[in-house]
Design a protein around this motif. Structure first.
Motif, short mmCIF file in Angstrom:
data_model
loop_
_atom_site.label_atom_id
_atom_site.label_comp_id
_atom_site.label_asym_id
_atom_site.label_seq_id
_atom_site.Cartn_x
_atom_site.Cartn_y
_atom_site.Cartn_z
N GLU B 142 0.83 -1.20 0.00
CA GLU B 142 0.00 0.00 0.00
C GLU B 142 0.87 1.26 0.00
OE1 GLU B 142 -3.53 0.29 2.79
OE2 GLU B 142 -2.20 1.83 3.58
N LYS B 143 1.89 1.28 0.86
CA LYS B 143 2.78 2.45 0.90
C LYS B 143 3.54 2.57 -0.42
CE LYS B 143 1.64 2.24 5.30
NZ LYS B 143 0.73 1.08 5.26
N GLY B 144 3.93 1.43 -0.97
CA GLY B 144 4.63 1.44 -2.26
C GLY B 144 3.73 2.00 -3.34
N ALA B 145 2.46 1.59 -3.30
CA ALA B 145 1.50 2.10 -4.29
C ALA B 145 1.33 3.60 -4.13
CB ALA B 145 0.16 1.38 -4.14
N ALA B 146 1.33 4.07 -2.89
CA ALA B 146 1.16 5.51 -2.66
C ALA B 146 2.33 6.29 -3.25
CB ALA B 146 1.01 5.79 -1.17
N LEU B 147 3.53 5.77 -3.08
CA LEU B 147 4.70 6.42 -3.68
C LEU B 147 4.55 6.48 -5.20
CD1 LEU B 147 7.55 4.76 -1.59
CD2 LEU B 147 7.12 7.22 -1.74
N GLN B 148 4.08 5.36 -5.75
CA GLN B 148 3.92 5.31 -7.20
C GLN B 148 2.78 6.22 -7.65
OE1 GLN B 148 2.74 1.48 -9.03
NE2 GLN B 148 4.48 1.83 -10.41
N ASP B 242 10.49 -5.70 -12.94
CA ASP B 242 11.24 -4.46 -12.75
C ASP B 242 12.14 -4.63 -11.52
OD1 ASP B 242 12.12 -1.81 -12.97
OD2 ASP B 242 10.13 -1.09 -13.52
N SER B 243 12.91 -3.59 -11.18
CA SER B 243 13.84 -3.68 -10.04
C SER B 243 13.07 -3.87 -8.73
CB SER B 243 14.65 -2.40 -9.92
OG SER B 243 15.33 -2.16 -11.12
N TYR B 244 13.73 -4.52 -7.82
CA TYR B 244 13.14 -4.78 -6.51
C TYR B 244 13.16 -3.53 -5.65
CZ TYR B 244 12.73 -7.23 -1.97
OH TYR B 244 12.37 -7.67 -0.71
N PHE B 245 14.31 -2.87 -5.61
CA PHE B 245 14.44 -1.67 -4.79
C PHE B 245 13.87 -0.46 -5.52
CE2 PHE B 245 17.45 -4.36 -2.59
CZ PHE B 245 17.21 -4.02 -1.26
N PHE B 246 13.02 0.27 -4.80
CA PHE B 246 12.37 1.43 -5.40
C PHE B 246 13.37 2.44 -5.94
CE2 PHE B 246 8.19 1.07 -2.80
CZ PHE B 246 7.76 0.08 -3.65
N LEU B 251 9.39 5.03 -10.71
CA LEU B 251 8.12 4.39 -10.35
C LEU B 251 7.00 4.73 -11.33
CD1 LEU B 251 8.04 4.74 -6.46
CD2 LEU B 251 8.31 2.65 -7.80
N ALA B 252 7.13 5.85 -12.04
CA ALA B 252 6.05 6.25 -12.94
C ALA B 252 6.31 5.83 -14.39
CB ALA B 252 5.86 7.76 -12.87
#
Lengths: 386, 381
Positions: B142-148, B242-246, B251-252
């Protein structure tokens, strides 16, 4: 002396006084006793008196403040960080008697034992690189042999033959050497590494040069400086400890759920396949063999016959609580009365029955007084001895 | 030329937020029972199902090697079973490869997740991150999605209203899908005023906690007739990581989805994704993903996802007729459920939400933080 992870128990105790940290022992007045069993083990007393420590091997451990007992491998492993101390204690491999807090405090009183660094440089290693270190531009016109007589442990005899701007190394000493270096192996390594001054070595007679001194003086130019192989620093890498924990709520569903309800009523319920008649306990929704819904419930047991018994002597800690089951304990597979075929139920065996119970013996469940619909509603199974 | 692969049947449990009455084994078994009932397939090792491909998650199932605990329920007793990681859409691809290669003629696919079994699905997806860095920082899907979502909004300029329209569409379509979880209609106002969950993701931007299972029967082109007279062909497939680390990726950028989509289209002989599909099923766990993944799939131009939402395309009923992931499928089988809806549509069995004359569909699946893994499947009747 038996070694574990390259370290003996004696190594640990012999270095203990040197590893003592005065600042970590302030106000401590205690006698730490160690009873180390197994190969290389023994008994030691470590007396800590505020700012001093005395370590002694002994036969008499009486009068201790705390006593630690362990097998030699565990003791060494914990001391050098190869074995987790808490886990070893939890699983009973380390036993502590007396003032437990002192054990934790002792970690502050002594620095951790570390392996003595071995010198990676050998005489052979130095000669292995001699030809590569030869500097032909500084040996133009030379046609000589240089002898090396390296005495003592790790020594040997070599002759470097210099001719036509080339260098060849032979083992043994040629008769016609222009100059012969005679030196003990240890001193030779120190000379090469620059730890021992050649003049001092000659003055004290530790280095003897026989033959043409002029040639001897040229040697440092003829051969480039020896570079010792880089020592691999044994770095203490950080290990991070974390606990993984996500609370779960498991539905039991209409089939397994009935089984748990049954336990509250002191009943063991199996489910029966409508096609093949096979029973399963604990029950599951599906007969795996017929691939059909198997929701019919039949009461079985509660007594049965042991088909398999397994005694556990080393128990792993529960990953979430860190608690370890008392050992030894036994798990048994039981063919419950009325189950029909070979599908067995399994549970724990009463500890008192552990010694003389075997396959084929009859057992019955011992029910908990506080039954909530859980596998622990049955405390264990016990032998029927009448 | 490899053999063509047909989907012969699909079965889905309804999706709900808490299937407390059932163990997940039962959820699986009910879909398998339905497949058998629909097709008459049996377990004869020569002619029937001898290989099962599953998808499940160890943490959600709370047991390592989670497929071991469901072998009886998925019919895998005494025969081959393989579990795929990532979305269950990968299980379809694995089964498809088994058949294309000639190794198998008939393969059963079963995927399940019971999100409600866990205290919090975010705690589970937190465990998808490395154990001492991202995990300690509190990242989860969820937090990852928010960053994206933030990165995508900055890049594309998508508006709150456009995001809300994605949710409104999901609910409108889900209302016609008896299997969907979140079927209550919502208004744009309700969405834009719903509480902030993880800025810029609002409560109604996020898919509801969901439980469910999906099964699918695949057969080779020379065998399908025994099981169905309405085959749906798997004509394109690809996936991309895609890469594991953000920190290693933009991200976009939609990088992995673009790659997967291009390769799947190439396999299916689709030259331009725009206008190529009668039915589109997008794995939109969060509202921004409907727009962003539409761009990645090539359904609209770059940075035009927001405009695409307002272009009238949603009103055609062709985009996420199932309601999409926003209407509630559990993690791990979002893409599998997308493909299932594509099959239902291509078989003409979608009832009230049927897209008339649907010939070709695209289904997308994604797993991992912020769409790390992307998969695209093209299906035709």
């Amino acid at each position: 002396m038996a070694k574990y992870f390259d370290v003996s128990v004696e190594d640990i105790f012999n270095t203990m006084e040197a590893r003592f940290r005065v600042e970590g022992a302030k106000g401590v007045n205690a006698v730490l006793a160690y009873d180390i069993s197994g190969d290389g083990g023994g008994k030691w007393l470590v007396e800590v008196r505020d700012d001093s420590v005395k370590v002694a091997k002994t036969d008499d451990l009486s009068g201790f403040s705390v006593k630690t007992s362990a097998d030699a491998e565990t003791f060494v492993g914990v001391n050098i960080g190869k074995i987790d101390g808490t886990q070893a204690f939890m699983s009973g491999k380390i036993k502590i008697e007396g003032d437990m807090a002192l054990v934790a405090a002792s970690a502050k009183m002594f620095t951790r034992y570390s392996l003595p660094k071995k010198s990676a440089v050998t005489v052979q290693g130095i000669f292995d690189t001699l030809v590569a270190r030869f500097q032909p531009q500084n040996a133009a016109g030379l046609d000589i042999s240089v002898g090396y007589d390296i005495t003592g442990d790790g020594g040997g005899q070599w002759t470097a033959v210099l001719k036509d701007g080339k260098c060849a190394l032979e083992t043994g000493l040629r008769d016609n050497c222009a100059v012969v270096n005679s030196v003990k192996a240890k001193d030779y390594i120190d000379l090469i590494l620059g730890k021992l001054d050649p003049m001092v070595a000659m003055g004290s007679g530790r280095l003897k040069l026989k033959g043409d001194m002029n040639v001897a003086m040229q040697l440092p130019k003829i051969f480039a400086k020896f570079e010792p192989p880089k020592e691999e620093e044994e770095q203490e890498l950080i290990v991070i400890k974390r606990n993984i924990s996500v609370d779960m709520k498991y539905s039991t569903g209409p089939v397994m759920g009935k089984f748990f309800e049954g336990l509250i009523e002191k009943k063991i319920l199996a489910n029966k396949c409508p096609k093949c008649g096979r029973m399963q306990v604990p029950p599951r929704e599906v007969c795996a063999e017929c691939r059909c819904w198997a929701g019919d419930m039949i009461e079985v047991g509660p007594s049965g016959t042991i088909t398999l018994i397994e005694i556990i002597y080393y128990s792993s800690p529960d990953p979430l609580t860190g608690e370890t089951r008392e050992t030894p304990y036994a798990q048994v597979h039981i063919l419950l009365d009325g189950i029909g075929k070979e599908e067995t139920f399994w549970h724990l065996l009463k500890n008192e029955d552990l010694a003389d119970t075997k396959k084929g013996d009859r057992v019955r469940p011992v029910w908990s007084d506080n039954r909530v619909g859980s596998v622990h509603d049955i405390i264990h199974f016990e032998r029927i001895r009448d | 030329m490899a053999r063509r692969v047909a989907v012969c049947a699909v079965a889905q449990t309804g999706f709900v937020s808490n299937m407390w009455q059932k163990r997940f084994q039962q959820m699986c078994f009910e879909t398998v029972e339905s497949i058998v009932k629909q097709t008459g397939v049996d377990w004869n090792e020569e002619t029937g199902i001898r290989n099962i491909v599953t998808c499940s998650d160890d943490v959600f199932d709370a047991r390592t090697i989670s497929d071991n605990g469901i072998t009886d329920a998925v019919g895998a007793h005494f025969r081959g079973e393989e579990k795929t990681a990532q979305d269950g859409i990968n299980a379809i691809a694995y089964a498809m490869a088994c058949i294309m290669s000639g190794h198998d003629d008939v393969v059963l696919v079963v995927g399940h997740t019971k999100e409600s079994q866990t205290e919090s699905r975010n705690m589970c997806s937190n465990l998808a991150f490395d154990p001492f860095y991202c995990r300690d920082l509190g990242l989860d899907f969820e937090k990852g999605a928010a960053l994206q979502a933030r990165a995508y909004a900055l890049k594309s300029g998508i508006s709150e209203t456009q995001l809300a329209k994605a949710v409104v569409n999901a609910r409108r379509n889900a209302a016609k899908n008896p299997l969907a979880n979140a079927r209550e209609l919502v208004t744009i106002e309700q969405v834009v005023n719903s509480p902030m969950l993880c800025d810029p993701i609002r409560t109604l931007h996020a898919y509801p906690v969901s439980d469910g299972a999906v099964a699918m029967l695949l057969a080779a082109e020379d065998k399908y007739k025994e099981y169905t007279d309405k085959p749906v062909w798997l004509t394109g497939w690809s996936n991309c990581m895609d890469s594991y680390f953000f920190g290693d990726r933009d991200l976009a950028s939609n990088f992995s989805l673009k790659k997967a989509s291009a390769a799947a289209c190439k396999m299916a002989g689709v030259s331009d994704a725009k206008g190529a599909f009668d039915v589109v099923e997008i794995n939109d766990a969060y509202a921004y993903q409907l727009a962003m993944w539409a761009e990645g799939l090539g359904l609209c131009d770059e940075n035009k996802g927001g405009e695409w939402i307002e272009s009238g395309i949603l009103e055609t009923g062709k985009i996420n007729p199932s309601g999409g992931m926003l209407a509630g499928n559990p993690i791990m089988i979002g893409g599998l459920a997308r493909a299932a809806e594509a099959v239902v549509q291509l078989r003409g069995e979608a009832g009230e939400r049927q897209v008339a004359g649907a010939k070709r569909a695209v289904a997308q699946g994604t797993t991992g933080p912020a769409g790390q893994h992307q998969a695209v499947m093209i299906l035709e009747n």
